[in-house]
Motif scaffolding. Structure first.
Motif, PDB file in Angstrom:
ATOM      1  N   LEU A  73      -4.562  -0.145  -6.277  1.00  0.00           N
ATOM      2  CA  LEU A  73      -4.737   0.146  -4.852  1.00  0.00           C
ATOM      3  C   LEU A  73      -6.111  -0.331  -4.386  1.00  0.00           C
ATOM      4  CD1 LEU A  73      -3.586   1.426  -2.308  1.00  0.00           C
ATOM      5  CD2 LEU A  73      -4.425   3.641  -3.105  1.00  0.00           C
TER       6      LEU A  73
ATOM      7  N   TYR B 246       2.035   1.761  -3.591  1.00  0.00           N
ATOM      8  CA  TYR B 246       0.952   2.286  -4.437  1.00  0.00           C
ATOM      9  C   TYR B 246       0.655   3.757  -4.122  1.00  0.00           C
ATOM     10  CZ  TYR B 246      -0.475  -2.383  -6.120  1.00  0.00           C
ATOM     11  OH  TYR B 246      -0.543  -3.614  -6.721  1.00  0.00           O
ATOM     12  N   GLN B 247       0.631   4.077  -2.839  1.00  0.00           N
ATOM     13  CA  GLN B 247       0.291   5.452  -2.454  1.00  0.00           C
ATOM     14  C   GLN B 247       1.332   6.432  -2.975  1.00  0.00           C
ATOM     15  OE1 GLN B 247      -2.402   6.601  -1.421  1.00  0.00           O
ATOM     16  NE2 GLN B 247      -3.466   5.209  -0.048  1.00  0.00           N
TER      17      GLN B 247
ATOM     18  N   GLU C  52       0.827  -1.208   0.000  1.00  0.00           N
ATOM     19  CA  GLU C  52       0.000   0.000   0.000  1.00  0.00           C
ATOM     20  C   GLU C  52       0.863   1.260   0.000  1.00  0.00           C
ATOM     21  OE1 GLU C  52      -3.891   1.999   2.199  1.00  0.00           O
ATOM     22  OE2 GLU C  52      -3.246  -0.034   2.739  1.00  0.00           O
TER      23      GLU C  52
ATOM     24  N   THR D  72      -3.214   3.089 -11.160  1.00  0.00           N
ATOM     25  CA  THR D  72      -2.780   2.934  -9.774  1.00  0.00           C
ATOM     26  C   THR D  72      -3.974   2.907  -8.825  1.00  0.00           C
ATOM     27  OG1 THR D  72      -0.831   4.204 -10.450  1.00  0.00           O
ATOM     28  CG2 THR D  72      -1.072   3.726  -8.121  1.00  0.00           C
TER      29      THR D  72
END
Length: 852
Positions: free
Chosen positions: A421, A392-393, A389, A417
């Motif tokens: 996510l 992805y963030q 995570e 993305t």
């Protein structure tokens, strides 16, 4: 629906039996848990995205268009003509929106327009490296930069060029003093042929002749000398148009020449060798049966680029990172080599982070891309989801920043993305609302992009539709909405498969699996669900022949789901067991190479096989072994990631409780198992009632059965049943097709409890009658699944009349139950012969009592 029966003095009660998950191929778990019957563990397939391999256009850096005015493109005649065809096709489709010919016409027209724009922009970007040195070539370039594409083609007059070619070839062959001049002129002519080839590739007025005419012009250039540059340009054109067989031949020829040149002048030609190896690797990797060869090509390219970067990092480090990314993509497709893939991605990421320091505008997108790819890889290990995570963030934040300056380029990456996510967040059942927000934002962006460029973005729309469908399907009140999402995704993939089966057949199979899972929840549509699963399985079997490392997990997934469906038909349990055993053997094999990824699937299949085996009372010890192994794995997984795996722990506790409760000497142990399952499920239902209230009702019913066996605890048992019944009735309001069987089951069980109190016979009869009426309706649509339940309910009602000393009233119910069990015992003697014998004993008892 399948039932497990517990025979007690109060009569026949129906047990909310084990649950099955029906499993999915990638990341997102959708746990389908149906009250009271053995419900499979269902895994549907979410689709994740990986930023694809990075190709090289040439060994030379390309100027991104200089000061060329890109706004001139829409003013060109070719653009206006292509736009007119798009508008005409849209008007036709408005008149007849369901006409497949008009739909195809619009898609083709939009694709041509988008390909034209992209091709013009690309040619504008590389124009500075095309040495158009002749007067004719310079004029052609001038026309091109003015948006006069037809004039640019026309001035490159082939008749005139061919005459000149013949003249200068003759001069060269005769070995006159003008050989050097002839060679220079022929090289200049070859450049003009290649430039005209690239212009012709954008002439969509040629229709089906466009590719052939373009190839003729490239061939004309090659006649003047098969230089590596010309071979590379021709190969790149064919690669971009999916002509992979000829592409590979041309790259190989260019590679051979470049290797020879590099032997004498490595500093000059080794970069070109690496470029050709990288692109050749991309072509070979597209064939899943040749990934070993592709890896060799990438590895050689990487070795060369590392050497070059050692001497000149500013120039060659970006190429090192590029090949590391491509090699990482290739290796990551083999689940047994994910550690190696992570090393490759991490090195690429470190390189791009270093490059960003000097040139953020150029390299920030590559940082984001590699973060996304690494996130995908890490997310496959459920114990590393927090790390995934974070990756992805960071990727999302980078893409959102880039969108501010260039939305046309980076909005697709934002959507990508968001989708990935969303997959990760959706795995945590307490965060599904957040996951839906992510998917919805991705879908909104992709629908907008697909309006202007359907050929490119329709596949992405389908991907997010599929993933959103998975999420929505977890809420039983939204199954209709989920089916609409799946159907739209499936229709899109079926259309795409027509043009590119190698790419889109796996997506068709994934969506068929997910739709099958959803349809199977409605017992009246199980035949339809089986057709969906069978089509998905046939597709995966075909794909696994070429690429077992990638598609064996998908075969196992579909075998598991099909096993769940088949197991619901009591006459086909042997077939179901074969399906589960094959799935389990596959997952055990996969665990050997990648335990972090596949242990959850071993546990899932053990649970499902345990459900099936537990139906045969002679095999309950075997069932308990299967459940215990599944529970051990799930407790370990939940220790690291409780939000994801606690629901599975509760499921297996419930199922193990059923088996243990069948042994009257172990009821205390069974109650401990049920209570632990109920505690977990009540906690889960607080944060997500739509998903977990059915599970609470299931365990309440099973615990009620256990408690009811103790005559001193019947009041407590009734409270458990009443809470379960109220929950099931509430669920029926939103989804009657799924939850009516569970209402009937709980009514039957509550009826058996109430019947034991002679002062409440009228109430018991009402409960039995409603249960029986419901089962009769269900059996009318699906007899193979619900006839056993009709017989069980008839038996319970008949037994109740006997206990009330009403043998005359009992006999009709018992006779009908006998008829059904006789038929069922012929099909599956081991499951129904005992019940038939018991019913016949009751009938004999009723007849003798009536005679007295």
């Amino acid at each position: 629906m399948k039932t497990v029966n517990v025979w007690v003095l109060a009569g026949l009660v129906l047990l909310f039996a084990g649950e099955r998950l029906v499993h999915k191929g990638v990341i997102l778990d959708i746990v389908s848990i149906v009250l009271g019957f053995v419900v499979p563990e269902s895994k549907s397939t979410s689709t994740k995205e990986i930023k694809q391999t990075i190709g090289d256009t040439s060994g030379i850096a390309i100027n991104a268009g200089g000061d060329v005015n890109l706004d001139i493109v829409p003013q060109s005649y070719e653009y206006q003509e292509l736009k007119r065809k798009v508008d005409n096709a849209r008007r036709n489709l408005v008149k007849l929106p369901n006409d497949p010919d008009f739909q195809e016409e619009l898609q083709k027209a939009e694709k041509n327009l988008n390909d034209f724009i992209e091709g013009i922009h690309k040619l504008l970007a590389e124009i500075d490296r095309i040495p158009l040195n002749s007067e004719r070539g310079a004029k052609a370039r001038q026309y091109f930069e003015q948006g006069k594409y037809q004039e640019a083609r026309e001035i490159l007059d082939e008749k005139e060029m061919n005459q000149e070619k013949q003249y200068w070839l003759k001069e060269k062959e005769q070995g006159k003093k003008r050989v050097e001049e002839a060679t220079a002129y022929l090289d200049s002519l070859a450049v003009e042929y290649i430039f005209k080839a690239k212009l012709t590739a954008l002439d969509y007025q040629l229709g089906d002749q466009r590719m052939a005419r373009t190839r003729e012009l490239f061939e004309e250039a090659l006649e003047l000398g098969r230089t590596p540059e010309r071979l590379f340009d021709y190969a790149l054109f064919l690669q971009e148009n999916n002509q992979f067989v000829d592409t590979e031949k041309l790259y190989m020829e260019a590679l051979t020449i470049r290797r020879q040149l590099a032997g004498n002048h490595p500093a000059v030609y080794l970069p070109d060798v690496a470029t050709t190896l990288n692109n050749l690797g991309i072509v070979v990797a597209a064939d899943s049966s040749r990934r070993e060869k592709a890896e060799q090509l990438y590895q050689e390219a990487l070795t060369i680029r590392r050497q070059l970067a050692g001497n000149n990092p500013a120039v060659y480090l970006p190429d090192v990172a590029k090949t590391l990314n491509n090699l990482g993509n290739l290796v990551a497709a083999d689940s047994s080599r994910r550690e190696k893939a992570e090393q490759l991605y991490q090195e690429a990421l470190a390189t791009y982070r270093h490059l960003v320091g000097n040139n953020p505008a150029v390299y920030q997108p590559y940082v984001a891309m590699t973060l996304n790819n690494l996130g995908l890889l890490v997310a496959a290990d459920s114990s590393h989801r927090e790390k995934a995570e974070q990756l992805y963030q960071e990727a999302l934040a980078t893409y959102r920043h880039l969108v501010g300056n260039n939305p046309a380029v980076y909005r697709p990456d934002v959507a990508m993305t968001l989708n990935n996510l969303g997959n990760l967040v959706a795995a945590d059942s307490s965060r599904r609302e957040k996951a839906e927000q992510l998917y919805q934002e991705a879908l909104t962006i992709r629908r907008q992009l697909a309006k202007s460029n359907p050929a490119v973005y329709r596949p992405d729309v389908a991907m997010t539709l599929n993933n959103l469908g998975l999420l929505v399907a977890a809420d039983s009140s939204r199954h209709e909405e989920a089916e609409q999402l799946y159907q739209e995704a499936l229709a899109t993939y079926h259309h795409l498969v027509g043009n590119n089966p190698a790419v889109y057949r796996p997506y068709v199979a994934k969506t068929l699996n997910n739709l099958g899972l959803l349809v199977a929840a409605d017992s009246s549509r199980r035949e339809e669900a089986e057709q969906l699963y069978q089509e998905a399985l046939a597709t995966y079997h075909h794909l696994v022949g070429n690429n077992p490392a990638v598609y064996r997990p998908d075969v196992a997934m579909t075998l598991n789901n099909l096993g769940n469906l088949v197991a619901a038909d009591s006459s086909r349990r042997e077939k179901a067991e074969q399906l589960y055993q094959e799935a389990l053997a596959t997952y055990r094999h996969l665990v050997g190479n990648n335990p972090a990824v596949y242990r959850p699937y071993v546990a899932m299949t053990l649970n499902n096989l345990g459900n099936l085996v537990a139906d045969d009372s002679s095999r309950r010890e075997k069932a308990e072994q299967l459940y215990q192994e599944a529970l051990t794995i799930r407790r370990q997984l939940a220790g690291n990631h409780p939000a994801v795996y606690l629901p599975d722990v509760a499921m297996t506790l419930n199922n193990l409780g059923i088996v243990v409760a069948a042994d009257s000497s172990r009821r205390e142990k069974a109650e401990q198992l049920y209570q632990e399952a109920l505690t977990i499920r009540r906690q889960l239902a607080k944060s997500n009632p739509a998903v977990y209230r059915p599970d609470v009702a299931m365990t309440l019913n099973n615990l009620g059965l256990l408690v009811a066996a103790d005559s001193s605890r019947r009041e407590e048992a009734e409270q458990l049943y009443q809470e379960a019944l109220a929950t099931c009735r509430h669920l029926v309001g939103n989804n009657p097709a799924v939850y009516r069987p569970y209402v009937a089951m709980t009514l039957n069980n509550l009826g058996s409890l109430v019947a034991a109190d002679s002062s409440r016979r009228e109430e018991a009869e009402q409960l039995y009658q409603e249960a029986l009426a419901t089962y009769r309706q269900l059996a009318g649509n699906h007899p193979a699944v619900y006839l056993p339940d009709v017989a069980n309910s008839l038996s319970a009602y008949g037994f109740a009349h006997l206990s009330w000393h009403q043998p005359k009233n009992a006999i009709p119910y018992l006779r009908e139950a006998e008829e059904i069990f006789t038929i069922l015992a012929r099909q599956e003697r081991q499951f129904f012969k005992g019940k038939l014998d018991w019913i016949q004993q009751l009938l004999q008892q009723a007849s003798e009592t009536e005679k007295k």
